[in-house]
Design a protein around this motif. Structure first.
Motif, PDB file in Angstrom:
ATOM      1  N   UNK A   1       0.834  -1.207   0.000  1.00 29.92           N
ATOM      2  CA  UNK A   1       0.000   0.000   0.000  1.00 29.92           C
ATOM      3  C   UNK A   1       0.867   1.255   0.000  1.00 29.92           C
ATOM      4  N   UNK A   2       0.264   2.423  -0.318  1.00 32.78           N
ATOM      5  CA  UNK A   2       1.030   3.662  -0.335  1.00 32.78           C
ATOM      6  C   UNK A   2       1.712   3.892   1.027  1.00 32.78           C
ATOM      7  N   UNK A   3       2.987   4.181   0.991  1.00 38.42           N
ATOM      8  CA  UNK A   3       3.774   4.302   2.206  1.00 38.42           C
ATOM      9  C   UNK A   3       4.346   5.709   2.324  1.00 38.42           C
ATOM     10  N   UNK A   4       4.223   6.272   3.497  1.00 37.37           N
ATOM     11  CA  UNK A   4       4.826   7.581   3.786  1.00 37.37           C
ATOM     12  C   UNK A   4       5.998   7.356   4.727  1.00 37.37           C
ATOM     13  N   UNK A   5       7.085   8.055   4.473  1.00 38.06           N
ATOM     14  CA  UNK A   5       8.271   7.939   5.304  1.00 38.06           C
ATOM     15  C   UNK A   5       8.370   9.179   6.176  1.00 38.06           C
ATOM     16  N   UNK A   6       8.565   8.976   7.478  1.00 36.29           N
ATOM     17  CA  UNK A   6       8.752  10.092   8.402  1.00 36.29           C
ATOM     18  C   UNK A   6       9.996   9.821   9.243  1.00 36.29           C
ATOM     19  N   UNK A   7      10.375  10.807  10.006  1.00 36.24           N
ATOM     20  CA  UNK A   7      11.525  10.621  10.902  1.00 36.24           C
ATOM     21  C   UNK A   7      11.216   9.583  11.965  1.00 36.24           C
ATOM     22  N   UNK A   8       9.926   9.379  12.285  1.00 37.68           N
ATOM     23  CA  UNK A   8       9.533   8.417  13.319  1.00 37.68           C
ATOM     24  C   UNK A   8       9.814   6.966  12.912  1.00 37.68           C
ATOM     25  N   UNK A   9      10.090   6.746  11.649  1.00 42.22           N
ATOM     26  CA  UNK A   9      10.412   5.399  11.179  1.00 42.22           C
ATOM     27  C   UNK A   9      11.828   4.985  11.541  1.00 42.22           C
ATOM     28  N   UNK A  10      12.625   5.909  12.020  1.00 39.22           N
ATOM     29  CA  UNK A  10      14.019   5.649  12.365  1.00 39.22           C
ATOM     30  C   UNK A  10      14.253   6.040  13.825  1.00 39.22           C
ATOM     31  N   UNK A  11      14.629   5.074  14.626  1.00 37.41           N
ATOM     32  CA  UNK A  11      14.849   5.320  16.048  1.00 37.41           C
ATOM     33  C   UNK A  11      15.915   6.369  16.318  1.00 37.41           C
ATOM     34  N   UNK A  12      16.957   6.382  15.502  1.00 33.50           N
ATOM     35  CA  UNK A  12      18.031   7.360  15.691  1.00 33.50           C
ATOM     36  C   UNK A  12      17.533   8.783  15.464  1.00 33.50           C
ATOM     37  N   UNK A  13      16.600   8.966  14.551  1.00 34.00           N
ATOM     38  CA  UNK A  13      16.079  10.302  14.274  1.00 34.00           C
ATOM     39  C   UNK A  13      15.137  10.769  15.387  1.00 34.00           C
TER      40      UNK A  13
ATOM     41  N   UNK B   1      23.977  15.550  22.899  1.00 37.26           N
ATOM     42  CA  UNK B   1      24.217  16.020  21.534  1.00 37.26           C
ATOM     43  C   UNK B   1      25.156  15.109  20.759  1.00 37.26           C
ATOM     44  N   UNK B   2      26.266  14.713  21.387  1.00 40.52           N
ATOM     45  CA  UNK B   2      27.222  13.872  20.670  1.00 40.52           C
ATOM     46  C   UNK B   2      26.638  12.499  20.355  1.00 40.52           C
ATOM     47  N   UNK B   3      25.934  11.903  21.303  1.00 44.08           N
ATOM     48  CA  UNK B   3      25.386  10.566  21.051  1.00 44.08           C
ATOM     49  C   UNK B   3      24.270  10.586  20.015  1.00 44.08           C
ATOM     50  N   UNK B   4      23.407  11.591  20.066  1.00 48.75           N
ATOM     51  CA  UNK B   4      22.311  11.640  19.093  1.00 48.75           C
ATOM     52  C   UNK B   4      22.812  11.991  17.698  1.00 48.75           C
ATOM     53  N   UNK B   5      23.800  12.879  17.616  1.00 53.87           N
ATOM     54  CA  UNK B   5      24.361  13.221  16.308  1.00 53.87           C
ATOM     55  C   UNK B   5      25.070  12.012  15.705  1.00 53.87           C
ATOM     56  N   UNK B   6      25.820  11.297  16.522  1.00 53.74           N
ATOM     57  CA  UNK B   6      26.485  10.086  16.043  1.00 53.74           C
ATOM     58  C   UNK B   6      25.498   9.026  15.592  1.00 53.74           C
ATOM     59  N   UNK B   7      24.417   8.858  16.345  1.00 53.85           N
ATOM     60  CA  UNK B   7      23.400   7.874  15.962  1.00 53.85           C
ATOM     61  C   UNK B   7      22.732   8.262  14.652  1.00 53.85           C
ATOM     62  N   UNK B   8      22.459   9.555  14.481  1.00 49.68           N
ATOM     63  CA  UNK B   8      21.817  10.003  13.241  1.00 49.68           C
ATOM     64  C   UNK B   8      22.746   9.821  12.044  1.00 49.68           C
ATOM     65  N   UNK B   9      24.043  10.110  12.223  1.00 46.26           N
ATOM     66  CA  UNK B   9      24.985   9.891  11.125  1.00 46.26           C
ATOM     67  C   UNK B   9      25.183   8.405  10.867  1.00 46.26           C
ATOM     68  N   UNK B  10      24.955   7.577  11.862  1.00 42.66           N
ATOM     69  CA  UNK B  10      25.082   6.133  11.694  1.00 42.66           C
ATOM     70  C   UNK B  10      24.001   5.523  10.825  1.00 42.66           C
TER      71      UNK B  10
END
Length: 172
Positions: free
Chosen positions: A47-59, A112-121
């Motif tokens: 079915x039609x799928x929308x992607x949001x930041x909530x689909x990624x735990x790091x985001x 900040x460092x842990x969340x930025x690293x997780x997002x870049x990961x």
């Protein structure tokens, strides 16, 4: 009452304050940028799928960690303006606000460092499918990285003596 506006050279306190304010603004901007990154619908998906930041735990972590770091930096700005962590230890005042300022700095940097690293990961998200989503995520990561660097510099500059005054002294 002591504060950063007294006649002693206070360049490091003023620079630290500016870096704290920039970290607060960058962290909030990163959180808002990521929280609004949901403008992507995958065409042809059934079915039609929308992607949001909530689909990624790091985001999701990036959003909440940046909001928490911004709140902590608002507290740090208040503590710094009220004279916490200053060089006036010989006046018999309490050292608790200075200790709280150090704890707030450490917590905000860890977030900040842990969340930025997780997002870049997470890698390059949405580059092939959702270009606008991927660009917005990339901008949010850069803002978070800028907040991390700004906060790290603020913690270092706080302890370095800069030999200039920001506000002109009295002309007496």
């Amino acid at each position: 009452m002591s504060g950063w506006w007294e006649d002693e050279p206070n360049g490091s306190k003023a620079v630290s304050l500016l870096l704290r304010l920039s970290a607060l603004i960058l962290a909030l901007a990163s959180a808002v940028m990521m929280a609004t990154a949901d403008d992507c619908a995958i065409a042809g998906a059934t079915p039609p799928t929308a992607v949001t930041y909530r689909d990624y735990g790091a985001f999701v972590y990036l959003v909440w960690a940046n909001v928490a770091a911004a709140v902590l930096q608002a507290a740090a700005v208040y503590l710094q303006l009220s004279g916490a962590g200053g060089d006036d230890d010989d006046d018999g005042g309490s050292q608790v606000p200075g200790v709280v300022l150090v704890v707030v700095d450490v917590l905000a940097q860890a977030l900040l460092y842990s969340s930025t690293g997780a997002a870049y990961g997470c890698g390059k998200v949405g580059v092939d499918v959702c270009v606008a989503f991927g660009e917005q995520v990339g901008r949010s990561k850069l803002l978070s990285f800028g907040a991390s660097v700004s906060l790290g510099l603020a913690a270092v500059v706080k302890d370095v003596s800069l030999p200039f005054n920001v506000w002109p002294g009295s002309s007496d």
